[in-house]
Design a protein around this motif. Sequence first.
Motif, mmCIF file in Angstrom:
data_model
loop_
_atom_site.group_PDB
_atom_site.id
_atom_site.type_symbol
_atom_site.label_atom_id
_atom_site.label_comp_id
_atom_site.label_asym_id
_atom_site.label_seq_id
_atom_site.Cartn_x
_atom_site.Cartn_y
_atom_site.Cartn_z
ATOM 1 N N LYS A 157 -1.289 4.809 4.296
ATOM 2 C CA LYS A 157 -1.876 4.143 5.463
ATOM 3 C C LYS A 157 -1.425 4.104 6.172
ATOM 4 O O LYS A 157 -1.898 4.201 7.987
ATOM 5 C CB LYS A 157 -0.988 2.604 5.355
ATOM 6 C CG LYS A 157 -1.506 1.276 5.267
ATOM 7 C CD LYS A 157 -2.975 1.512 5.768
ATOM 8 C CE LYS A 157 -4.010 0.152 7.310
ATOM 9 N NZ LYS A 157 -4.719 -0.131 6.614
ATOM 10 N N VAL B 40 0.472 -1.262 -0.162
ATOM 11 C CA VAL B 40 -0.268 0.188 0.225
ATOM 12 C C VAL B 40 0.973 1.008 -0.560
ATOM 13 O O VAL B 40 1.986 0.872 0.400
ATOM 14 C CB VAL B 40 -0.952 0.177 1.136
ATOM 15 C CG1 VAL B 40 -1.784 -1.455 1.307
ATOM 16 C CG2 VAL B 40 0.300 0.161 2.629
ATOM 17 N N GLU C 117 -4.234 6.822 7.806
ATOM 18 C CA GLU C 117 -5.194 6.533 8.208
ATOM 19 C C GLU C 117 -5.724 5.769 9.437
ATOM 20 O O GLU C 117 -6.254 6.151 10.727
ATOM 21 C CB GLU C 117 -5.578 5.185 7.711
ATOM 22 C CG GLU C 117 -6.034 6.040 5.491
ATOM 23 C CD GLU C 117 -6.077 4.861 5.023
ATOM 24 O OE1 GLU C 117 -6.592 3.090 5.104
ATOM 25 O OE2 GLU C 117 -6.425 5.749 3.930
#
Length: 183
Positions: free
Chosen positions: A128, A123, A131
């Motif tokens: 990420k 990713v 998040e």
Amino acid sequence: MIVSLVGLPGSGKSSVARQLGRSLGWAVVDTDHAIESRIGMPIRDFFSLHGEPAFRDLETEVLAHCLQPTEPTVLATGGGIVLRDVNRDALRARSKVFYLRTSVEELVRRLRHDTSRPLLQGVDPRQKLHELYAQRDPLYRKAAHYVVEAHRPSVMGMAHWIQMQLELGGHLNGQGAAPTLSA
């Protein structure tokens, strides 16, 4: 007495735990290492084979065991350990919890070559981590007794700051030992 370190992957929990343990003369336990020892494989392999829910179940079991030491211990936890209420509650009730808070940009810099963290593989690591930060920062704060701004200080500096907070809070007697209480 247990001192637990929580924070995002790459915040320095394992390194600070080792330094703090050396400074205090305490045992050091890393929940990720305890899990790998128990399952006999790297966490990323277990994650791939069994998925995140099975890993989180195992993590909760290992944490419960780690929070029952027979000697003063510094506990470095996995970055997602705070996702479950039971883990946050246990950490807060059975230890002094320090949240090593680090900016996403600093984490990206620290983790740019790391291939061992399952949630960051395949990713955009920056996205990420944003998040994860948005999801977990409030949970780390719920679990923590103290927040350590871990953007720039050295590992030794953070360990010294944690030790000083423990001393100021009356949790250490000045020589690294938990105070003796008389009945």
